[in-house]
Motif scaffolding. Structure first.
Motif, PDB file in Angstrom:
ATOM      1  N   ARG A  22      -3.770   9.731   3.536  1.00 24.41           N
ATOM      2  CA  ARG A  22      -2.789   8.944   2.676  1.00 24.41           C
ATOM      3  C   ARG A  22      -1.495   9.148   3.322  1.00 24.41           C
ATOM      4  NH1 ARG A  22      -2.131  10.828  -2.561  1.00 24.41           N
ATOM      5  NH2 ARG A  22      -0.778   9.198  -2.797  1.00 24.41           N
ATOM      6  N   ARG A  23      -1.312   9.921   4.565  1.00 20.86           N
ATOM      7  CA  ARG A  23       0.040   9.849   5.193  1.00 20.86           C
ATOM      8  C   ARG A  23       0.010   9.121   6.578  1.00 20.86           C
ATOM      9  NH1 ARG A  23       2.902  14.020   3.785  1.00 20.86           N
ATOM     10  NH2 ARG A  23       2.191  15.424   2.156  1.00 20.86           N
ATOM     11  N   ILE A  24       1.257   8.691   6.933  1.00 20.23           N
ATOM     12  CA  ILE A  24       1.737   8.069   8.068  1.00 20.23           C
ATOM     13  C   ILE A  24       2.889   9.021   8.587  1.00 20.23           C
ATOM     14  CG2 ILE A  24       2.385   6.002   9.246  1.00 20.23           C
ATOM     15  CD1 ILE A  24       0.767   4.242   7.259  1.00 20.23           C
ATOM     16  N   ALA A  25       2.922   9.208   9.781  1.00 25.26           N
ATOM     17  CA  ALA A  25       4.220  10.069  10.090  1.00 25.26           C
ATOM     18  C   ALA A  25       4.572   8.996  11.479  1.00 25.26           C
ATOM     19  CB  ALA A  25       3.958  11.235  10.597  1.00 25.26           C
ATOM     20  N   VAL A  26       5.706   8.752  11.221  1.00 23.51           N
ATOM     21  CA  VAL A  26       6.552   7.790  12.390  1.00 23.51           C
ATOM     22  C   VAL A  26       7.620   8.682  13.093  1.00 23.51           C
ATOM     23  CG1 VAL A  26       7.945   5.635  12.653  1.00 23.51           C
ATOM     24  CG2 VAL A  26       6.066   5.837  11.080  1.00 23.51           C
ATOM     25  N   GLY A  27       7.713   8.731  14.156  1.00 26.24           N
ATOM     26  CA  GLY A  27       8.665   9.480  15.061  1.00 26.24           C
ATOM     27  C   GLY A  27       8.215  10.065  15.909  1.00 26.24           C
ATOM     28  N   GLY A  28       9.025  11.094  16.456  1.00 28.44           N
ATOM     29  CA  GLY A  28       8.447  11.885  17.901  1.00 28.44           C
ATOM     30  C   GLY A  28       9.562  12.013  18.736  1.00 28.44           C
ATOM     31  N   GLN A  73       0.863  -1.020  -0.066  1.00 31.81           N
ATOM     32  CA  GLN A  73      -0.047  -0.103  -0.032  1.00 31.81           C
ATOM     33  C   GLN A  73       0.832   1.171   0.114  1.00 31.81           C
ATOM     34  OE1 GLN A  73      -1.793  -0.923   3.688  1.00 31.81           O
ATOM     35  NE2 GLN A  73      -4.101  -1.083   2.804  1.00 31.81           N
ATOM     36  N   ILE A  74       2.167   1.089   0.215  1.00 34.66           N
ATOM     37  CA  ILE A  74       3.116   2.352   0.219  1.00 34.66           C
ATOM     38  C   ILE A  74       3.528   2.731  -1.135  1.00 34.66           C
ATOM     39  CG2 ILE A  74       5.300   3.088   1.498  1.00 34.66           C
ATOM     40  CD1 ILE A  74       4.903   1.262   3.744  1.00 34.66           C
ATOM     41  N   ALA A  75       3.355   3.897  -1.303  1.00 32.11           N
ATOM     42  CA  ALA A  75       3.861   4.862  -2.593  1.00 32.11           C
ATOM     43  C   ALA A  75       5.059   5.274  -2.470  1.00 32.11           C
ATOM     44  CB  ALA A  75       2.762   5.784  -2.993  1.00 32.11           C
ATOM     45  N   LYS A  76       5.421   5.904  -1.170  1.00 34.35           N
ATOM     46  CA  LYS A  76       6.832   6.558  -1.089  1.00 34.35           C
ATOM     47  C   LYS A  76       7.149   6.872   0.449  1.00 34.35           C
ATOM     48  CE  LYS A  76       8.702  11.151  -2.141  1.00 34.35           C
ATOM     49  NZ  LYS A  76       8.132  12.289  -2.792  1.00 34.35           N
ATOM     50  N   VAL A  77       8.506   6.704   0.802  1.00 30.98           N
ATOM     51  CA  VAL A  77       8.766   7.091   1.999  1.00 30.98           C
ATOM     52  C   VAL A  77       9.593   8.624   1.851  1.00 30.98           C
ATOM     53  CG1 VAL A  77      10.339   6.698   3.931  1.00 30.98           C
ATOM     54  CG2 VAL A  77       9.085   4.927   2.708  1.00 30.98           C
ATOM     55  N   ASP A  78       9.234   9.567   2.577  1.00 27.08           N
ATOM     56  CA  ASP A  78       9.962  10.736   2.603  1.00 27.08           C
ATOM     57  C   ASP A  78      10.496  11.421   3.880  1.00 27.08           C
ATOM     58  OD1 ASP A  78      10.551  13.237   2.146  1.00 27.08           O
ATOM     59  OD2 ASP A  78       8.568  14.196   1.710  1.00 27.08           O
ATOM     60  N   LYS A 134      -0.794   4.716  -1.269  1.00 29.19           N
ATOM     61  CA  LYS A 134      -1.639   4.626  -2.442  1.00 29.19           C
ATOM     62  C   LYS A 134      -3.017   5.019  -2.259  1.00 29.19           C
ATOM     63  CE  LYS A 134       1.741   1.544  -4.279  1.00 29.19           C
ATOM     64  NZ  LYS A 134       1.880   0.079  -4.722  1.00 29.19           N
ATOM     65  N   GLU A 135      -3.473   4.496  -1.165  1.00 30.87           N
ATOM     66  CA  GLU A 135      -4.852   4.802  -0.661  1.00 30.87           C
ATOM     67  C   GLU A 135      -5.052   5.278   0.519  1.00 30.87           C
ATOM     68  OE1 GLU A 135      -7.376   4.315  -2.715  1.00 30.87           O
ATOM     69  OE2 GLU A 135      -6.089   3.687  -4.868  1.00 30.87           O
ATOM     70  N   PRO A 136      -6.226   6.116   0.689  1.00 34.81           N
ATOM     71  CA  PRO A 136      -6.350   6.659   2.239  1.00 34.81           C
ATOM     72  C   PRO A 136      -6.778   5.386   3.218  1.00 34.81           C
ATOM     73  CG  PRO A 136      -7.828   8.032   0.827  1.00 34.81           C
ATOM     74  CD  PRO A 136      -7.173   6.860  -0.281  1.00 34.81           C
ATOM     75  N   MET A 137      -6.261   5.647   4.423  1.00 34.22           N
ATOM     76  CA  MET A 137      -6.502   4.928   5.430  1.00 34.22           C
ATOM     77  C   MET A 137      -7.311   5.571   6.804  1.00 34.22           C
ATOM     78  SD  MET A 137      -3.492   2.119   5.459  1.00 34.22           S
ATOM     79  CE  MET A 137      -4.401   1.019   6.796  1.00 34.22           C
ATOM     80  N   PRO A 138      -8.074   4.883   7.431  1.00 34.52           N
ATOM     81  CA  PRO A 138      -8.610   5.535   8.688  1.00 34.52           C
ATOM     82  C   PRO A 138      -7.615   6.249   9.413  1.00 34.52           C
ATOM     83  CG  PRO A 138      -9.361   3.426   8.369  1.00 34.52           C
ATOM     84  CD  PRO A 138      -8.390   3.500   7.693  1.00 34.52           C
TER      85      PRO A 138
END
Length: 157
Positions: free
Chosen positions: A128-134, A89-94, A111-115
């Protein structure tokens, strides 16, 4: 069962520092609201509400940062079983400097939105975004981002 490629979590000092900062903010807002109340009662209500939200946020952060993120050859999941995204499902890592990402983290574009979902200090997902970190360390998140990027570019690796 899928092979675990890497996992990231938070160290105790980072976890305590992040939660302590939010708790201190909440306590200071409540102190100001009651020790030096503003002339207008609406400002006092506003300060109390913000203080309580900060304290609630710090409790959520303490709970969330006790989890780990696990990357397998199939998906990125939380240690509680929540699936952040499947690798297909992942299109890109930034990880670029100007990406709107958490401290020491990275952004995954899907690629597709998720809840929507949110684990303060660890990860969030919106559309469509997942942010990892903090409160994670950069030394742990960088290899995970690199592995995901390689897997997305060539799924056979």
């Amino acid at each position: 069962m899928a092979e675990e490629l890497t996992r990231i979590g938070t160290s105790a000092p980072r976890r305590v520092l992040g939660v302590s900062a939010m708790t201190a903010l909440g306590a200071m807002l409540l102190y100001v609201a009651f020790a030096e109340p503003p002339a207008n009662w609406l400002w006092q209500v506003f300060l109390v509400a913000l203080g309580l939200i900060a304290l609630w946020f710090s409790a959520r952060m303490w709970e969330a940062t006790g989890h780990e993120l696990i990357l397998t050859d199939e998906a990125l999941t939380d240690s509680d079983g929540t699936e952040l995204a499947r690798l297909d499902q992942i299109a890109k890592v930034d990880r670029s400097v100007f990406a709107m990402k958490p401290s020491n983290g990275f952004i995954i574009l899907l690629k597709e939105p998720m809840p929507r979902a949110w684990r303060p200090g660890l990860w969030w997902r919106m559309g469509r975004r997942i942010a990892v970190g903090g409160v994670t360390s950069g030394a742990a998140t960088k290899p995970m981002a690199d592995i995901i990027a390689v897997k997305v570019a060539d799924p056979d690796v």
